[in-house]
Design a protein around this motif. Structure first.
Motif, PDB file in Angstrom:
ATOM      1  N   ILE A  47     -38.650  83.097 -18.236  1.00  0.00           N
ATOM      2  CA  ILE A  47     -38.838  84.227 -17.321  1.00  0.00           C
ATOM      3  C   ILE A  47     -38.287  83.894 -15.945  1.00  0.00           C
ATOM      4  N   MET A  48     -38.606  82.720 -15.453  1.00  0.00           N
ATOM      5  CA  MET A  48     -38.128  82.331 -14.125  1.00  0.00           C
ATOM      6  C   MET A  48     -36.605  82.252 -14.085  1.00  0.00           C
ATOM      7  N   ARG A  49     -36.007  81.713 -15.133  1.00  0.00           N
ATOM      8  CA  ARG A  49     -34.536  81.659 -15.197  1.00  0.00           C
ATOM      9  C   ARG A  49     -33.935  83.062 -15.169  1.00  0.00           C
ATOM     10  N   SER A  50     -34.564  83.974 -15.872  1.00  0.00           N
ATOM     11  CA  SER A  50     -34.005  85.329 -15.960  1.00  0.00           C
ATOM     12  C   SER A  50     -33.978  86.040 -14.610  1.00  0.00           C
ATOM     13  N   VAL A  51     -34.829  85.617 -13.691  1.00  0.00           N
ATOM     14  CA  VAL A  51     -34.849  86.239 -12.359  1.00  0.00           C
ATOM     15  C   VAL A  51     -34.344  85.295 -11.272  1.00  0.00           C
ATOM     16  N   GLY A  52     -33.858  84.129 -11.674  1.00  0.00           N
ATOM     17  CA  GLY A  52     -33.274  83.201 -10.719  1.00  0.00           C
ATOM     18  C   GLY A  52     -34.271  82.473  -9.835  1.00  0.00           C
ATOM     19  N   LEU A  53     -35.458  82.207 -10.355  1.00  0.00           N
ATOM     20  CA  LEU A  53     -36.477  81.480  -9.591  1.00  0.00           C
ATOM     21  C   LEU A  53     -36.852  80.197 -10.312  1.00  0.00           C
ATOM     22  N   THR A  54     -37.578  79.344  -9.616  1.00  0.00           N
ATOM     23  CA  THR A  54     -38.048  78.096 -10.212  1.00  0.00           C
ATOM     24  C   THR A  54     -39.433  78.296 -10.804  1.00  0.00           C
ATOM     25  N   GLN A  55     -39.814  77.378 -11.669  1.00  0.00           N
ATOM     26  CA  GLN A  55     -41.136  77.444 -12.283  1.00  0.00           C
ATOM     27  C   GLN A  55     -42.235  77.334 -11.238  1.00  0.00           C
ATOM     28  N   GLY A  56     -41.998  76.579 -10.187  1.00  0.00           N
ATOM     29  CA  GLY A  56     -42.980  76.455  -9.115  1.00  0.00           C
ATOM     30  C   GLY A  56     -43.283  77.788  -8.460  1.00  0.00           C
ATOM     31  N   GLY A  57     -42.280  78.632  -8.354  1.00  0.00           N
ATOM     32  CA  GLY A  57     -42.478  79.964  -7.781  1.00  0.00           C
ATOM     33  C   GLY A  57     -43.417  80.818  -8.620  1.00  0.00           C
ATOM     34  N   PHE A  58     -43.399  80.599  -9.906  1.00  0.00           N
ATOM     35  CA  PHE A  58     -44.281  81.341 -10.806  1.00  0.00           C
ATOM     36  C   PHE A  58     -45.744  81.060 -10.481  1.00  0.00           C
ATOM     37  N   TYR A  59     -46.074  79.800 -10.342  1.00  0.00           N
ATOM     38  CA  TYR A  59     -47.473  79.423 -10.150  1.00  0.00           C
ATOM     39  C   TYR A  59     -48.011  79.803  -8.772  1.00  0.00           C
ATOM     40  N   LYS A  60     -47.136  80.194  -7.872  1.00  0.00           N
ATOM     41  CA  LYS A  60     -47.591  80.761  -6.602  1.00  0.00           C
ATOM     42  C   LYS A  60     -48.055  82.200  -6.801  1.00  0.00           C
ATOM     43  N   GLN A  61     -47.535  82.841  -7.838  1.00  0.00           N
ATOM     44  CA  GLN A  61     -47.848  84.241  -8.119  1.00  0.00           C
ATOM     45  C   GLN A  61     -48.947  84.421  -9.173  1.00  0.00           C
ATOM     46  N   PHE A  62     -48.946  83.536 -10.191  1.00  0.00           N
ATOM     47  CA  PHE A  62     -49.849  83.697 -11.329  1.00  0.00           C
ATOM     48  C   PHE A  62     -50.540  82.376 -11.649  1.00  0.00           C
ATOM     49  N   ALA A  63     -51.792  82.474 -12.032  1.00  0.00           N
ATOM     50  CA  ALA A  63     -52.554  81.267 -12.380  1.00  0.00           C
ATOM     51  C   ALA A  63     -52.131  80.699 -13.728  1.00  0.00           C
ATOM     52  N   SER A  64     -51.598  81.573 -14.605  1.00  0.00           N
ATOM     53  CA  SER A  64     -51.251  81.126 -15.953  1.00  0.00           C
ATOM     54  C   SER A  64     -50.288  82.116 -16.597  1.00  0.00           C
ATOM     55  N   LYS A  65     -49.738  81.714 -17.732  1.00  0.00           N
ATOM     56  CA  LYS A  65     -48.904  82.632 -18.502  1.00  0.00           C
ATOM     57  C   LYS A  65     -49.738  83.823 -18.965  1.00  0.00           C
ATOM     58  N   GLY A  66     -50.992  83.583 -19.296  1.00  0.00           N
ATOM     59  CA  GLY A  66     -51.877  84.674 -19.723  1.00  0.00           C
ATOM     60  C   GLY A  66     -52.028  85.744 -18.656  1.00  0.00           C
ATOM     61  N   ALA A  67     -52.154  85.330 -17.412  1.00  0.00           N
ATOM     62  CA  ALA A  67     -52.246  86.301 -16.310  1.00  0.00           C
ATOM     63  C   ALA A  67     -50.956  87.100 -16.204  1.00  0.00           C
ATOM     64  N   LEU A  68     -49.840  86.440 -16.447  1.00  0.00           N
ATOM     65  CA  LEU A  68     -48.550  87.135 -16.429  1.00  0.00           C
ATOM     66  C   LEU A  68     -48.453  88.132 -17.578  1.00  0.00           C
ATOM     67  N   VAL A  69     -48.935  87.753 -18.754  1.00  0.00           N
ATOM     68  CA  VAL A  69     -48.897  88.661 -19.905  1.00  0.00           C
ATOM     69  C   VAL A  69     -49.685  89.932 -19.587  1.00  0.00           C
ATOM     70  N   ASP A  70     -50.889  89.781 -19.063  1.00  0.00           N
ATOM     71  CA  ASP A  70     -51.694  90.955 -18.702  1.00  0.00           C
ATOM     72  C   ASP A  70     -50.935  91.859 -17.732  1.00  0.00           C
ATOM     73  N   GLU A  71     -50.339  91.251 -16.733  1.00  0.00           N
ATOM     74  CA  GLU A  71     -49.610  92.032 -15.728  1.00  0.00           C
ATOM     75  C   GLU A  71     -48.359  92.667 -16.329  1.00  0.00           C
ATOM     76  N   ALA A  72     -47.688  91.979 -17.225  1.00  0.00           N
ATOM     77  CA  ALA A  72     -46.495  92.520 -17.884  1.00  0.00           C
ATOM     78  C   ALA A  72     -46.854  93.710 -18.779  1.00  0.00           C
ATOM     79  N   VAL A  73     -47.983  93.618 -19.460  1.00  0.00           N
ATOM     80  CA  VAL A  73     -48.450  94.738 -20.287  1.00  0.00           C
ATOM     81  C   VAL A  73     -48.743  95.935 -19.390  1.00  0.00           C
ATOM     82  N   ARG A  74     -49.496  95.712 -18.321  1.00  0.00           N
ATOM     83  CA  ARG A  74     -49.798  96.807 -17.385  1.00  0.00           C
ATOM     84  C   ARG A  74     -48.515  97.431 -16.852  1.00  0.00           C
TER      85      ARG A  74
END
Length: 167
Positions: free
Chosen positions: A21-48
């Protein structure tokens, strides 16, 4: 969020990593964890997000139509099309997430809320739920049989049957 929702629907939640996911938007994995606590939190938000986008599409259909019947028929034409069949990542979240969320109850609340809202746009109560189930089942069968005559037959049969709801 759009990229995550699309990738999850294209490949399936278990087959998409945070790195993908991070590669697809040109960000690092570290940037992800600033936004989401886990992949599960991202899944919930992606579904919404998938359902928010779908409801925006349905609202636009309604506003661009003369009446409810015309909006319903326009939905059938787009939903039960070969384009939608062949683009699960850009398609309906009810169909795109159904397999993964049936196996993983952790994200069902977000999915159930989206299904309820989408079904309510279609029709009140059981009629909306039944119509949505028909559309989702139809597109899933068409995807599973893509490349065979059965796929197009499913799309046509579901469109023909569902169009009678507008009568």
């Amino acid at each position: 969020m759009v990229a995550a929702s699309r990738l999850f629907r294209e490949r399936g939640v278990p087959n998409v990593s945070v790195v993908d996911i991070m590669r697809s938007v040109g960000l690092t994995q570290g940037g992800f964890y600033k936004q989401f606590a886990s992949k599960g939190a991202l899944v919930d938000e992606a579904v919404r997000r998938g359902f928010v986008d779908m409801m925006r599409y349905l609202t636009d259909l309604q506003e661009g139509s003369d009446d409810r019947s015309t909006a319903w028929l326009a939905l059938l034409d787009s939903y039960l099309s070969t384009e939608h069949r062949d683009d699960p990542g850009g398609g309906c979240p009810a169909a795109g997430f159904v397999g993964d969320l049936a196996k993983d109850p952790a994200h069902r609340d977000a999915y159930a809320a989206g299904v309820r809202e989408m079904a309510a746009w279609i029709a009140p109560g059981d009629a909306g739920l039944a119509a949505l189930a028909t559309l989702v089942g139809g597109i899933l069968l068409a995807r599973a049989t893509a490349g065979s005559a059965v796929s197009d037959e499913v799309l046509h049969a579901v469109r023909d049957t569902a169009s009678r709801v507008a009568d």
